[in-house]
Scaffold this motif. Sequence first.
Motif, PDB file in Angstrom:
ATOM      1  N   MET A  36     -33.091 -52.670 -31.557  1.00 31.38           N
ATOM      2  CA  MET A  36     -32.112 -52.157 -30.593  1.00 31.38           C
ATOM      3  C   MET A  36     -31.929 -50.659 -30.806  1.00 31.38           C
ATOM      4  SD  MET A  36     -29.073 -54.826 -29.723  1.00 31.38           S
ATOM      5  CE  MET A  36     -28.551 -55.416 -31.303  1.00 31.38           C
ATOM      6  N   ARG A  50     -39.231 -63.232 -24.557  1.00 32.19           N
ATOM      7  CA  ARG A  50     -38.796 -64.082 -23.444  1.00 32.19           C
ATOM      8  C   ARG A  50     -39.359 -65.497 -23.567  1.00 32.19           C
ATOM      9  NH1 ARG A  50     -36.888 -62.508 -18.466  1.00 32.19           N
ATOM     10  NH2 ARG A  50     -38.269 -64.007 -17.478  1.00 32.19           N
ATOM     11  N   ILE A  75     -34.328 -57.166 -26.021  1.00 33.78           N
ATOM     12  CA  ILE A  75     -34.875 -56.867 -24.696  1.00 33.78           C
ATOM     13  C   ILE A  75     -33.776 -56.444 -23.719  1.00 33.78           C
ATOM     14  CG2 ILE A  75     -37.014 -58.177 -24.917  1.00 33.78           C
ATOM     15  CD1 ILE A  75     -35.818 -60.442 -23.403  1.00 33.78           C
ATOM     16  N   VAL A  76     -32.538 -56.853 -24.007  1.00 37.43           N
ATOM     17  CA  VAL A  76     -31.428 -56.352 -23.182  1.00 37.43           C
ATOM     18  C   VAL A  76     -31.226 -54.859 -23.478  1.00 37.43           C
ATOM     19  CG1 VAL A  76     -28.997 -56.621 -22.569  1.00 37.43           C
ATOM     20  CG2 VAL A  76     -30.339 -58.635 -23.162  1.00 37.43           C
ATOM     21  N   GLY A  89     -29.192 -52.758 -20.891  1.00 33.98           N
ATOM     22  CA  GLY A  89     -28.522 -53.719 -20.020  1.00 33.98           C
ATOM     23  C   GLY A  89     -27.312 -54.426 -20.617  1.00 33.98           C
ATOM     24  N   SER A 140     -33.138 -61.697 -28.164  1.00 30.35           N
ATOM     25  CA  SER A 140     -33.021 -61.295 -26.757  1.00 30.35           C
ATOM     26  C   SER A 140     -32.095 -60.095 -26.609  1.00 30.35           C
ATOM     27  CB  SER A 140     -32.572 -62.460 -25.877  1.00 30.35           C
ATOM     28  OG  SER A 140     -31.282 -62.884 -26.218  1.00 30.35           O
ATOM     29  N   ALA A 141     -31.218 -59.888 -27.585  1.00 28.24           N
ATOM     30  CA  ALA A 141     -30.388 -58.673 -27.545  1.00 28.24           C
ATOM     31  C   ALA A 141     -31.291 -57.433 -27.526  1.00 28.24           C
ATOM     32  CB  ALA A 141     -29.440 -58.617 -28.727  1.00 28.24           C
TER      33      ALA A 141
END
Lengths: 328, 164, 453
Positions: free
Chosen positions: B145, B16, B65-66, B71, B62-63
């Motif tokens: 991921m 982040r 942490i999604v 999410g 950031s993909a």
Amino acid sequence: GGGGNPAGSNSEEVTYTWKMGTIYNDPASRPDYNSFGLSMKKFVELVNEKSEGRIVIEPYYNSILGASQELFEQLRRGELEVFYGQPMANVDSRFGAWSIPYLFSDYDAVTKAIASPDAPLFKLSQEWVRENNAELIAVGPSVFRGFFNVKHPVATVQDLRDLKVRIYEDPIVNLFWKDICNATSMPYSEVYTGLQTKTIDGLEFADTSVVSSKYYELGNYFTDINWQWTSGGNIIIGKKFWDQLPEDLKEIVRECAWEAMEYQGIEEKKNKESAYSTLRECGVEIYELSDEERQGWIDYARSLDSRIREAIGPETYDAVVEAVKLAK
Amino acid sequence: MEILKKLDALAFKAIRTFAGIAMVLLTAVIIIQILARYVFKVSIGGIEETPIFLMMISVWLSAIIVAREDGHVKIDLIDLMIKNKKILYILKTVLRCLTTVVLGIYAKFALDYLISSMRLGDTTPGLGIPVWTMHSFVFISAFFMTLYYLINSIKAIKEVWEWR
Amino acid sequence: MALIASISAILILIFIGMSVPFCFLSGSLIYIFMTGASTGTFVSTSYYALDSFSTLAIPLFMIAGTLMEKSGIARTLIDLAEMILKKTKGGMGATIPLVSCFFGALSGSGTATVTTLGSMMAPRLTELGWDKRYLAAFIAACGPLGYMIPPNMNAIIYTRVSSASVAALFLATIIPGILWTILYLIINRYTYHHWYNPENSVTAKIGMAGEQTAENGATAKSIIVEEQAADKLTIIKRAGVAFLMPVIIMGGIYSGIFTATEAGAVGCVYGLIVGVLIFKKMSLKEAFSSFIKTGSSLGSILIMFPMTLIFTRILVLNGVPGMVTQFITGISSNKYVIILIIDLVLILAGCFLDAGVLLLVFTPLLLPTAAIIGIGEIQLGVMMFVAVGVGTITPPMAMNLFITGKITGVEMMDMMKPLLPFLLFAAIPILILVTFVPAVSTFLPSLILSGGM
Ligand code: NA
Ligand code: NA
């Protein structure tokens, strides 16, 4: 990939289905001022015809399979069979040698040095491309790049001082333009609007492309500085696909490629003549450099030689200059 | 286990913060370019690719942490149609497992791609950065991921198992 | 066969709730496994999908949008709209499209517009006695105005798959956007009384509970009016500051000071200056959180590009764009029938697919057909944007309805009745207008960017 035909065991009956990718426009939708697109179409038709269906090439225009960098990468990784376009210098710094400013004086010099099967620079280029896992089949006469702008006539290097000039990411382009004008990087799709709104005043571009991109609608000035010959017409085949081709088919592909490239040159020259008259009709002032003025530009380019030599690699640079001399 | 949890929280925070700083830098570089063009009338060769790279890295990182929070954009339509909570949960568990497999395969492709990029040794047109460093983010992203979807799948399977 | 299997798989997976980008990845993998085609371009395609300068505008306009909300600019826009419309019939309802337009001039995204309006306006209007169902539906329907008024994030996505210019696309949606707003204002004027009852307002309820006399009520009201009057000057001043931003952004683009992408960065800086220095509504730390918010949500928005592009390539390599052209032109050779079919396809697709997917997957499929019947890239773009807007309010996949539903707690089905007039008498007529009248889209670009489009 090369699909084998299960019906036949002899090589006569094996068919090769190949994808051919380019950034150039589809001549079906852009028939005018499109020597690259047309010559690619010609190549595809010739190969499909002369190989009597043993090789089937499917063309993909308009960057639909990716832009040049991506296409050439696919080629080297064996994912794309045929690439038509210019391999970029960031992949192999030697490729920058094709676009050394004022390397060739005219199309005749181009043909003698690179755009014919036995030309010395063609042989040299083939070696470089081979080291990148691909086979350079033929090179077209391609285009020379002049200078178009919307502000005032340009005759000398000094005339560029007050102009915002669009450039793109390339070591040689950057070297040549960054000190003589206000050079700005801009994606090609924004150039038209950029010229309209005057975010940029001009760009180095081929006369025929000025017509095909309709920049003449914005009026104004073109100079045939021909600062750079861009090697835009290269037919390149991935190594593994080339190697699996029987000798007779290789010969056919070579023949067709050179014929198509010759056609590119003929189209381009024809276009060039009508480009000037079209541009004039549309109110574009065309400035043709005198020998003396041209020498000024050449002198400026030569003053960059040591830096260009460094960027390309001294050995390559010397070899290229030698090859061009040899061809004269 | 504790260490892993700490690492997870740390990675979350790091990504982040990185993405935030990347956005600040990206904005700054573009502003500097505009100023360079008008105020200083010079062109800064090479740096125009940095904002694009910062964006690309931010997207891939950031993909992760999604994915960690499951999410990624989806439609919750099925929730309205299946009222049985258990069936719904089982379906979601199956989808998570499927996503894990699909991402795992993609991660494998990304690794192959990265390895071949390292062999090719290309550099970027502007700054001459080795291209494989950029390609590595695709792999890192796909790998983590996959890992998070795997963890989420295992958790879900455990829960379904406990219903018996 | 493999193609049909993978397309069906994608649709089914989306429908049963798998994350959309991975539905496309699954579809691509299914195709590969069924045909044995090479997987070698999967990752390079996804890598290069993001390698574009114009795509940078997306994070930039997103940051600028978040700063709008935090800097107090969004609040100012609402105050201004209320001030203008307070005395007209159905006026507070009319503030919704008006604020959407105002906000649209600062933000590039329909989603951001709906989120901001939903969270800032819905509670306030509910207090004033407006029906939540109407508010949820109306705010959702106004979402598209957020990008029809430039800047326009969808235009940026569109340039990724076409060769149209962002600056021209920004101008192209202004006229349809304004017409769309006017239609909304008219519809609100004639339907609002079904959904507005001042007796439901909080003040009215308090009044009844406290057995307040009519006189007391009157004094209470006059106090509110006085407060508003005292604020007027501040509101106008602040609105001036807020509206300087679109002036700078659009002025900057069309006078050639910066490109559309660069304008996003300028917008961020302006938002920062206003929020931190002028309105003093946020600290630098809060400002940084806007950057973090955008940066860490990029993975959810932009991951759509690589994952859908892998699949679009498969479609292209199988000649699907050509098949689409053949299919559509096979039904009829009449230009207008073909256009209607394109509209229908877009509306249908919009019911099930998300905006990004619609733009990224359908543009390459429709471009050849459009070219044949003489629809230019600018006009096709505007058609796509309006269709995307319609798609955001047509269930089952209706992003804007999801958002307002979440904020207001209204079920999607309950929004249908108030939504229908907006859909039938505004959104769809605008789609038909932009498909049949190219000038609506091309007039402004050709006027301002003097030269043929
Ligand atoms: Na907007
Ligand atoms: Na929809």
